[in-house]
Design an enzyme around this catalytic site. Sequence first.
Site, PDB file in Angstrom:
ATOM      1  N   LEU A  17      45.076  37.322  38.200  1.00  0.00           N
ATOM      2  CA  LEU A  17      43.839  36.882  37.557  1.00  0.00           C
ATOM      3  C   LEU A  17      44.118  35.648  36.697  1.00  0.00           C
ATOM      4  O   LEU A  17      45.206  35.085  36.738  1.00  0.00           O
ATOM      5  CB  LEU A  17      43.266  38.021  36.696  1.00  0.00           C
ATOM      6  CG  LEU A  17      43.000  39.333  37.429  1.00  0.00           C
ATOM      7  CD1 LEU A  17      42.725  40.454  36.439  1.00  0.00           C
ATOM      8  CD2 LEU A  17      41.833  39.169  38.403  1.00  0.00           C
ATOM      9  N   PRO A  30      48.720  38.538  30.110  1.00  0.00           N
ATOM     10  CA  PRO A  30      49.354  38.876  31.389  1.00  0.00           C
ATOM     11  C   PRO A  30      48.481  38.643  32.617  1.00  0.00           C
ATOM     12  O   PRO A  30      48.846  39.049  33.722  1.00  0.00           O
ATOM     13  CB  PRO A  30      49.627  40.376  31.214  1.00  0.00           C
ATOM     14  CG  PRO A  30      48.457  40.859  30.413  1.00  0.00           C
ATOM     15  CD  PRO A  30      48.124  39.721  29.459  1.00  0.00           C
ATOM     16  N   GLU A  31      47.333  37.997  32.457  1.00  0.00           N
ATOM     17  CA  GLU A  31      46.366  37.913  33.552  1.00  0.00           C
ATOM     18  C   GLU A  31      46.965  37.345  34.837  1.00  0.00           C
ATOM     19  O   GLU A  31      46.726  37.869  35.936  1.00  0.00           O
ATOM     20  CB  GLU A  31      45.154  37.072  33.115  1.00  0.00           C
ATOM     21  CG  GLU A  31      44.225  37.765  32.138  1.00  0.00           C
ATOM     22  CD  GLU A  31      44.657  37.656  30.692  1.00  0.00           C
ATOM     23  OE1 GLU A  31      43.888  38.082  29.801  1.00  0.00           O
ATOM     24  OE2 GLU A  31      45.773  37.145  30.437  1.00  0.00           O
ATOM     25  N   ALA A  32      47.733  36.258  34.730  1.00  0.00           N
ATOM     26  CA  ALA A  32      48.278  35.635  35.938  1.00  0.00           C
ATOM     27  C   ALA A  32      49.216  36.574  36.681  1.00  0.00           C
ATOM     28  O   ALA A  32      49.263  36.571  37.919  1.00  0.00           O
ATOM     29  CB  ALA A  32      49.001  34.334  35.584  1.00  0.00           C
TER      30      ALA A  32
END
Length: 258
Positions: free
Chosen positions: A153, A147-149
């Site tokens: 991130l 899930p970073e984006a």
Amino acid sequence: MSSPDENGWVRTAREGAVLTVTLDRADQLNAQTPATWAALRAVGEGLDDGVRVVVVRGAGRAFSAGLDRTLFSPDPGVSGGLADLGSMPADQAQERIRGYQAAFRWLRSPGVVSVAAVQGHAIGAGAQLALACDLRVFTEDAQLRLPEATLGLVPDLTGTSTLVELVGYSRAVEICLTGRAVGATEAVATGLANVAVPLDQLDATVADLTAALLGPDADASRETLALLRSAVRNDPAQQDAAERAAQVRRLGALARRD
């Protein structure tokens, strides 16, 4: 005796040629911190030639739910936190992250086959730890997410290269930019997981796989693994040459043995 936070909530057990590395923070779903990465990196640096298989596990009901929530604190005084990294000069921050990446990249050390035994959630850093391994055994309830984006991130713990290797560019784009969960059935179908089994069969399946991986001659296994890893970056001529060179080494070794 060191406290759990001092050893990063990482414990190891060695049985013959098999090293089991366990994230041991079940009450926090094995959330990771810089101490976790320091401990994992130390395990990699301490590998000896007798280790042929590394099994990576998470204690409790989840493999790893990703970063410890304290690392998202807006206070730059939280050591290793995102705000702390963001306040550093770029070269210093990149060097810090390089050290974190080393905690993951060693799982593809020469001659070592790594297996992730994944149950429950594998999110963010947890997903990237599973991806850092050569093979993945999922339980039927396992879910992998990057899930970073969606948090502003990027995946930075070696996850992007291995994800594209496994599922291809377009599917990797979709998984990363949506941040959605990939379940066990889809993971097997797309190559993210080798197999999915009921939770009560996870230990036995990993044990059977480990035994099978130890079956081939150690040197032949090492050479084959090196060839398979180089195949994703070599052009056909380079890979053909690598195969020839490896086979000549094996034939020579067999001739000397006889």
